[in-house]
Design a protein around this motif. Structure first.
Motif, short mmCIF file in Angstrom:
data_model
loop_
_atom_site.label_atom_id
_atom_site.label_comp_id
_atom_site.label_asym_id
_atom_site.label_seq_id
_atom_site.Cartn_x
_atom_site.Cartn_y
_atom_site.Cartn_z
N CYS A 128 0.84 -1.19 0.00
CA CYS A 128 0.00 0.00 0.00
C CYS A 128 0.87 1.25 0.00
CB CYS A 128 -0.94 -0.02 1.19
SG CYS A 128 -2.09 -1.40 1.08
N GLU A 129 0.60 2.16 -0.94
CA GLU A 129 1.40 3.38 -1.10
C GLU A 129 1.33 4.22 0.17
OE1 GLU A 129 3.43 4.39 -3.40
OE2 GLU A 129 3.28 6.53 -3.72
N CYS B 278 -3.93 2.44 3.55
CA CYS B 278 -5.09 2.16 2.70
C CYS B 278 -6.35 2.04 3.54
CB CYS B 278 -4.87 0.86 1.92
SG CYS B 278 -4.44 1.14 0.21
N MET C 45 2.13 -1.81 -6.45
CA MET C 45 1.69 -0.81 -5.47
C MET C 45 0.17 -0.67 -5.50
SD MET C 45 4.56 -0.02 -4.24
CE MET C 45 4.13 1.37 -3.18
N THR D 52 -3.23 1.86 -4.24
CA THR D 52 -3.80 3.06 -3.62
C THR D 52 -5.31 2.88 -3.59
OG1 THR D 52 -4.14 4.30 -5.65
CG2 THR D 52 -1.99 4.53 -4.60
N LYS E 287 -3.43 7.48 -7.93
CA LYS E 287 -2.27 8.23 -7.40
C LYS E 287 -1.04 7.45 -7.85
CE LYS E 287 -0.19 11.23 -4.64
NZ LYS E 287 0.78 11.28 -5.75
N PRO F 218 2.48 6.15 -8.37
CA PRO F 218 3.78 6.34 -7.73
C PRO F 218 4.79 6.91 -8.73
CG PRO F 218 2.95 4.10 -7.37
CD PRO F 218 2.07 4.74 -8.38
N TYR G 245 6.52 4.38 -10.81
CA TYR G 245 5.71 3.82 -11.90
C TYR G 245 5.71 4.79 -13.09
CZ TYR G 245 1.83 2.12 -14.71
OH TYR G 245 1.07 1.65 -15.75
#
Ligand SMILES: [Zn+2]
Ligand SMILES: [Zn+2]
Ligand SMILES: [Zn+2]
Length: 510
Positions: A39-40, A43, A155, A157, A162, A164, A167
């Motif tokens: 999780c960025e 979450c 990842m 979100t 959103k 990263p 990415y």
């Protein structure tokens, strides 16, 4: 599996692939977290923590193939696929694999228990940035997540898109265009360009109409995103900004315009490529500009507003094309938007609605109607040229003398010269083939004409040595006849007759 039994899509496992899959199954048995997205931020919606706890429980039985197969029959689909996959390590062999066609080509995987094949593929290829996504489409849909698959990690979100930074960087580096530092194709000033805005990445990519190709840039950027709508983080638009000439005033080009929803959707769905969205945008824009009153002339990157003379000055083409375009532009209220300054291209664009109006400026009506009727396979610019040629040929005939009496040699020479002047060399040769003279004098004259127009060499077999020698001498007289008109034509024909040694009466009509 019996010797005669063949299952479609089931094959014996190649050794290297078996070793590879067993190896991955062992790693997953030791550490189920390898499989799951990170999780960025904190979450709020995803349930991967809960899933991980379930998998850790299952992993305690990683040496019990029977138990694992049983788990693979019930409950959470992702946990089923996990249990099925680590059961491979427990049994230590994978004799057969099933093959499935997917968006990434043929994929071979092991079926155990009752897990969805997408989940099985996603789990068994958890280290493949494309294939691993297959395991998570359902969760992303039901929990409204955005997953981003990078080369080395996955990842998650849960508060909308959103992307990263890592990415974004990976996808920009692998983009189907070489991007400059400003995220353009290297032509940030181009008058026409595709704009792809990536909101959460705070990046707008621009690809000019010359660079845009048969790829879909947005499709590439979202190719490793899993979400209800992976494109919901993107806007697409086309910049169309020719430079307005100094006296353009409140040119119509400055009005607001938005592309149709249908066009935008087709691009977002990936059914059309970058070059096509630019082309269709321009069509929509042209239709919109045509629909409003007034005139407008745009060539390439320059807008001349209503100034038709300035527009005509930059157009290039042959005499007939320029006559047609300038005649039409000066006589009608038009909107002309052309990527090219070639008159032929502009004629093609205007042809459907204006063909007779264009032809009026190169030929009289009976002449161009005949051209339209008889030569259907020509392109519009060729049509214009053909009509012009036919019109000029008509003028040529009107300048030639008419005869009330011609002898046989005069008839041959006069007919050949007229055919050449009105319809060209090939028509003259065709006439000659159709009415071949039979006696020596006529054949020598014919050879003279062939020599005069450069068509003699391939036809020498039709003539005797003497006829050719005499014909070479007559070629200059034939040439003089072809090049003359009016009284000069009569004189040239008389000279040709004398040179040929024919004593014939030649009587002009009064
Ligand atoms: Zn999450
Ligand atoms: Zn470019
Ligand atoms: Zn303008």
């Amino acid at each position: 599996m019996g010797q005669n039994v063949r299952f479609r899509g089931v094959k014996a496992t190649p050794k290297s692939l078996e070793k590879d899959l067993l190896d991955k199954a062992r790693r997953l048995a030791e550490d189920p977290s390898l499989l799951l997205p990170k999780c960025e931020a904190q979450c709020r919606r995803c349930s991967f923590d809960k899933t991980l706890k379930k998998m850790e429980k299952v992993a305690k039985y990683s040496h019990d193939a029977e138990y694992l197969q049983d788990v693979a029959n019930h409950g959470d689909q992702l946990v089923r696929a996990y249990a099925a996959t680590i059961s491979l390590a427990a049994s230590g062999k994978i004799p057969y694999l099933t093959t499935k066609k997917g968006p990434y080509g043929d994929v071979s995987f092991a079926v155990r228990g009752k897990a969805d094949s997408e989940r099985l593929i996603g789990v068994q290829y958890f280290d493949d940035p494309d294939l691993r996504l297959l395991a998570f489409w359902e969760d992303a849909r039901s929990d409204d997540l955005h997953l981003y698959s990078e080369d080395q990690r996955l990842m998650c979100t849960s508060d909308g898109p959103k992307a990263p930074r890592s990415y974004v960087d990976e996808m920009l580096n692998a983009a189907p265009y070489e991007l400059a530092a400003d995220h353009s194709c290297g032509h940030p000033e181009a008058p026409m360009a595709l704009l792809v805005k990536w909101r959460s990445a705070e990046v707008t990519l621009s690809i000019c109409s010359d660079c845009a190709g048969d790829v879909n840039l947005m499709h590439h950027l979202v190719s490793r995103i899993v979400a209800r709508d992976p494109t919901d983080d993107f806007d697409v638009d086309v910049r169309y900004a020719p430079k307005c000439a100094a006296d353009c005033g409140d040119c119509k080009l400055k009005r607001q315009f938005k592309m149709s929803g249908g066009l935008k959707d087709a691009y977002k769905k990936g059914t059309i490529d970058d070059a096509t969205i630019i082309g269709r945008y321009l069509e929509e824009r042209k239709a919109d500009l045509r629909g409003s009153a007034g005139e407008l002339f745009i060539v390439g990157a320059m807008c001349y507003g209503k100034d038709k003379e300035a527009f005509l000055k930059v157009i290039k083409g042959n005499e007939a094309e320029l006559l047609a375009v300038s005649g039409l532009v000066r006589s009608k209220h038009l909107v002309v938007i052309s990527a090219s300054d070639q008159a032929g291209k502009i004629i093609t664009d205007l042809w459907q609605e204006n063909k007779r109006a264009l032809l009026t400026f190169v030929a009289s009506e009976p002449v161009f109607e005949k051209v339209l009727e008889t030569v259907g396979n020509l392109t519009p610019p060729q049509m214009v040229q053909e009509a012009r040629r036919a019109e000029l040929a008509k003028g040529v005939v009107s300048k030639l003398p008419e005869y009330s009496a011609r002898g046989p040699i005069a008839t041959i020479a006069d007919d050949l010269a007229r055919a050449y002047k009105v319809e060209g060399k090939q028509a003259m040769v065709r006439l000659l083939e159709k009415n071949r003279p039979k006696e020596h004098r006529g054949k020598a004259v014919a050879y003279g004409f062939l020599k005069a127009v450069g068509e003699a060499d391939s036809r020498t077999w039709q003539f005797t040595r003497e006829e050719m020698d005499y014909g070479v001498y007559l070629a200059d007289f034939a040439k003089a006849l072809i090049d003359s008109e009016g009284d000069g034509y009569h004189e040239a024909l008389s000279n040709l007759l004398t040179a040929s040694g024919a004593s014939e009466h030649l009587v002009r009509k009064a």
